[in-house]
Each structure stands twice: as structure tokens, then as C-alpha cells.
Design a protein around this motif. Sequence first.
Motif, PDB file in Angstrom:
ATOM      1  N   GLN A   1       0.812  -1.210   0.000  1.00 51.62           N
ATOM      2  CA  GLN A   1       0.000   0.000   0.000  1.00 51.62           C
ATOM      3  C   GLN A   1       0.849   1.265   0.000  1.00 51.62           C
ATOM      4  OE1 GLN A   1      -2.738  -0.215   3.259  1.00 51.62           O
ATOM      5  NE2 GLN A   1      -3.995  -1.774   2.271  1.00 51.62           N
ATOM      6  N   ASN A   2       2.143   1.124   0.111  1.00 51.08           N
ATOM      7  CA  ASN A   2       3.043   2.283   0.160  1.00 51.08           C
ATOM      8  C   ASN A   2       3.703   2.544  -1.178  1.00 51.08           C
ATOM      9  OD1 ASN A   2       2.843   2.986   2.967  1.00 51.08           O
ATOM     10  ND2 ASN A   2       4.031   1.155   3.421  1.00 51.08           N
ATOM     11  N   ILE A   3       4.016   3.810  -1.398  1.00 53.72           N
ATOM     12  CA  ILE A   3       4.864   4.186  -2.529  1.00 53.72           C
ATOM     13  C   ILE A   3       6.184   4.631  -1.915  1.00 53.72           C
ATOM     14  CG2 ILE A   3       5.205   5.768  -4.448  1.00 53.72           C
ATOM     15  CD1 ILE A   3       2.146   5.891  -4.719  1.00 53.72           C
ATOM     16  N   ILE A   4       7.242   3.974  -2.331  1.00 53.41           N
ATOM     17  CA  ILE A   4       8.574   4.246  -1.791  1.00 53.41           C
ATOM     18  C   ILE A   4       9.320   5.115  -2.794  1.00 53.41           C
ATOM     19  CG2 ILE A   4      10.728   3.219  -0.963  1.00 53.41           C
ATOM     20  CD1 ILE A   4       8.216   2.575   0.737  1.00 53.41           C
ATOM     21  N   TYR A   5       9.912   6.188  -2.282  1.00 48.33           N
ATOM     22  CA  TYR A   5      10.656   7.131  -3.118  1.00 48.33           C
ATOM     23  C   TYR A   5      12.148   6.926  -2.904  1.00 48.33           C
ATOM     24  CZ  TYR A   5       6.181   9.397  -3.754  1.00 48.33           C
ATOM     25  OH  TYR A   5       4.881   9.644  -4.079  1.00 48.33           O
ATOM     26  N   SER A   6      12.895   7.004  -3.997  1.00 48.86           N
ATOM     27  CA  SER A   6      14.352   6.905  -3.936  1.00 48.86           C
ATOM     28  C   SER A   6      14.956   7.856  -4.962  1.00 48.86           C
ATOM     29  CB  SER A   6      14.808   5.467  -4.205  1.00 48.86           C
ATOM     30  OG  SER A   6      14.366   5.036  -5.476  1.00 48.86           O
ATOM     31  N   LEU A   7      16.232   8.148  -4.782  1.00 54.53           N
ATOM     32  CA  LEU A   7      16.930   9.046  -5.710  1.00 54.53           C
ATOM     33  C   LEU A   7      17.180   8.353  -7.036  1.00 54.53           C
ATOM     34  CD1 LEU A   7      19.674  10.619  -3.418  1.00 54.53           C
ATOM     35  CD2 LEU A   7      17.496  11.626  -4.114  1.00 54.53           C
ATOM     36  N   ASN A   8      17.091   9.103  -8.107  1.00 56.36           N
ATOM     37  CA  ASN A   8      17.466   8.625  -9.430  1.00 56.36           C
ATOM     38  C   ASN A   8      18.887   9.130  -9.683  1.00 56.36           C
ATOM     39  OD1 ASN A   8      17.836   7.953 -12.068  1.00 56.36           O
ATOM     40  ND2 ASN A   8      16.064   9.040 -12.850  1.00 56.36           N
ATOM     41  N   MET A   9      19.850   8.310  -9.374  1.00 55.44           N
ATOM     42  CA  MET A   9      21.253   8.737  -9.433  1.00 55.44           C
ATOM     43  C   MET A   9      21.716   9.047 -10.848  1.00 55.44           C
ATOM     44  SD  MET A   9      21.975   9.111  -6.369  1.00 55.44           S
ATOM     45  CE  MET A   9      23.660   9.597  -6.613  1.00 55.44           C
ATOM     46  N   THR A  10      21.084   8.484 -11.855  1.00 58.30           N
ATOM     47  CA  THR A  10      21.469   8.753 -13.244  1.00 58.30           C
ATOM     48  C   THR A  10      21.353  10.240 -13.560  1.00 58.30           C
ATOM     49  OG1 THR A  10      20.742   6.555 -13.899  1.00 58.30           O
ATOM     50  CG2 THR A  10      21.001   8.167 -15.646  1.00 58.30           C
ATOM     51  N   VAL A  11      20.264  10.867 -13.125  1.00 53.83           N
ATOM     52  CA  VAL A  11      20.071  12.291 -13.387  1.00 53.83           C
ATOM     53  C   VAL A  11      21.112  13.113 -12.627  1.00 53.83           C
ATOM     54  CG1 VAL A  11      18.478  14.229 -13.137  1.00 53.83           C
ATOM     55  CG2 VAL A  11      17.656  12.040 -13.976  1.00 53.83           C
ATOM     56  N   PHE A  12      21.406  12.721 -11.392  1.00 53.76           N
ATOM     57  CA  PHE A  12      22.425  13.447 -10.631  1.00 53.76           C
ATOM     58  C   PHE A  12      23.786  13.332 -11.305  1.00 53.76           C
ATOM     59  CE2 PHE A  12      19.194  13.067  -7.361  1.00 53.76           C
ATOM     60  CZ  PHE A  12      19.182  14.373  -6.885  1.00 53.76           C
ATOM     61  N   GLN A  13      24.082  12.179 -11.856  1.00 54.33           N
ATOM     62  CA  GLN A  13      25.343  12.013 -12.581  1.00 54.33           C
ATOM     63  C   GLN A  13      25.383  12.922 -13.803  1.00 54.33           C
ATOM     64  OE1 GLN A  13      25.197   7.787 -13.192  1.00 54.33           O
ATOM     65  NE2 GLN A  13      26.157   7.345 -11.226  1.00 54.33           N
ATOM     66  N   ASP A  14      24.268  13.049 -14.504  1.00 55.40           N
ATOM     67  CA  ASP A  14      24.198  13.947 -15.661  1.00 55.40           C
ATOM     68  C   ASP A  14      24.402  15.401 -15.240  1.00 55.40           C
ATOM     69  OD1 ASP A  14      23.694  11.775 -17.287  1.00 55.40           O
ATOM     70  OD2 ASP A  14      21.524  12.147 -17.419  1.00 55.40           O
ATOM     71  N   LEU A  15      23.798  15.794 -14.101  1.00 55.16           N
ATOM     72  CA  LEU A  15      23.969  17.161 -13.606  1.00 55.16           C
ATOM     73  C   LEU A  15      25.415  17.442 -13.223  1.00 55.16           C
ATOM     74  CD1 LEU A  15      20.777  17.513 -11.390  1.00 55.16           C
ATOM     75  CD2 LEU A  15      21.252  18.743 -13.508  1.00 55.16           C
ATOM     76  N   VAL A  16      26.044  16.497 -12.548  1.00 53.05           N
ATOM     77  CA  VAL A  16      27.443  16.668 -12.151  1.00 53.05           C
ATOM     78  C   VAL A  16      28.326  16.765 -13.391  1.00 53.05           C
ATOM     79  CG1 VAL A  16      29.403  15.520 -11.026  1.00 53.05           C
ATOM     80  CG2 VAL A  16      27.180  15.610  -9.889  1.00 53.05           C
ATOM     81  N   LYS A  17      28.054  15.932 -14.388  1.00 48.54           N
ATOM     82  CA  LYS A  17      28.828  15.991 -15.628  1.00 48.54           C
ATOM     83  C   LYS A  17      28.666  17.356 -16.283  1.00 48.54           C
ATOM     84  CE  LYS A  17      29.400  13.892 -20.193  1.00 48.54           C
ATOM     85  NZ  LYS A  17      29.593  15.185 -20.815  1.00 48.54           N
ATOM     86  N   TRP A  18      27.432  17.884 -16.301  1.00 50.28           N
ATOM     87  CA  TRP A  18      27.196  19.198 -16.887  1.00 50.28           C
ATOM     88  C   TRP A  18      27.997  20.265 -16.149  1.00 50.28           C
ATOM     89  CZ3 TRP A  18      25.407  23.866 -15.128  1.00 50.28           C
ATOM     90  CH2 TRP A  18      25.160  24.830 -16.101  1.00 50.28           C
ATOM     91  N   PHE A  19      27.954  20.241 -14.810  1.00 44.33           N
ATOM     92  CA  PHE A  19      28.718  21.214 -14.027  1.00 44.33           C
ATOM     93  C   PHE A  19      30.215  21.085 -14.310  1.00 44.33           C
ATOM     94  CE2 PHE A  19      25.013  21.555 -11.099  1.00 44.33           C
ATOM     95  CZ  PHE A  19      24.891  22.929 -11.143  1.00 44.33           C
ATOM     96  N   PHE A  20      30.698  19.849 -14.356  1.00 44.04           N
ATOM     97  CA  PHE A  20      32.117  19.620 -14.606  1.00 44.04           C
ATOM     98  C   PHE A  20      32.505  20.148 -15.984  1.00 44.04           C
ATOM     99  CE2 PHE A  20      35.675  16.972 -16.051  1.00 44.04           C
ATOM    100  CZ  PHE A  20      36.589  17.244 -15.052  1.00 44.04           C
TER     101      PHE A  20
END
Length: 87
Positions: A61-80
Motif C-alpha cells: 500500500q506504500n509508494i517508496i521514493y528513492s533518488l534517481n542517481m542517473t540524473v544526478f550524474q548527468d547534472l554533475v557531468k554538466w557542471f564539470f
Amino acid sequence: MNNAFKALADPTRRKILELLSEGDKNAGEIADYFKISKPSISHHLSILKNADLVIDERQGQNIIYSLNMTVFQDLVKWFFDFTKKDN
């Protein structure tokens, strides 16, 4: 990536991401950290989900939320890449 930057602009959403970096949580567990309504938390989670920063998965009955690390990796790559450019 624009949706991700827009989602990150809000301090409540950044705090939600910090909480999820400690481990997966359901909406009620996330709401316990805030003094705002549960519908507001759901709205923030929806924005984070639409920006692909979080993933949700139904477990019973629960919806569990977790980080999508792929998007964070893309953001870090963009910053780099951005900081490497010669201006």
C-alpha cells in the motif's frame, strides 16, 4: 535537465533529496520532517518525480521514493563540463 534545475531551486525539494540520500522513504516518512501539509509534500514529490530526480515504486500500500542517481550524474557531468570551458 531544465526541469531538474527548476526542481532544485526550491529549498523544500532540496531537503527532500537530502533525506532520500540517507535511504528510501515513503511520503509519510518524508512528511514527518516538515511542518507543511501532506498534500504539499506530495506536490513537491511530484515535481521531483517529473524532473526524474526521484523514482517511486509501489510496495504493497506504500509508494517508496528513492533518488534517481542517473540524473544526478548527468547534472554533475554538466557542471564539470561547464567549469572546464575556456572563457
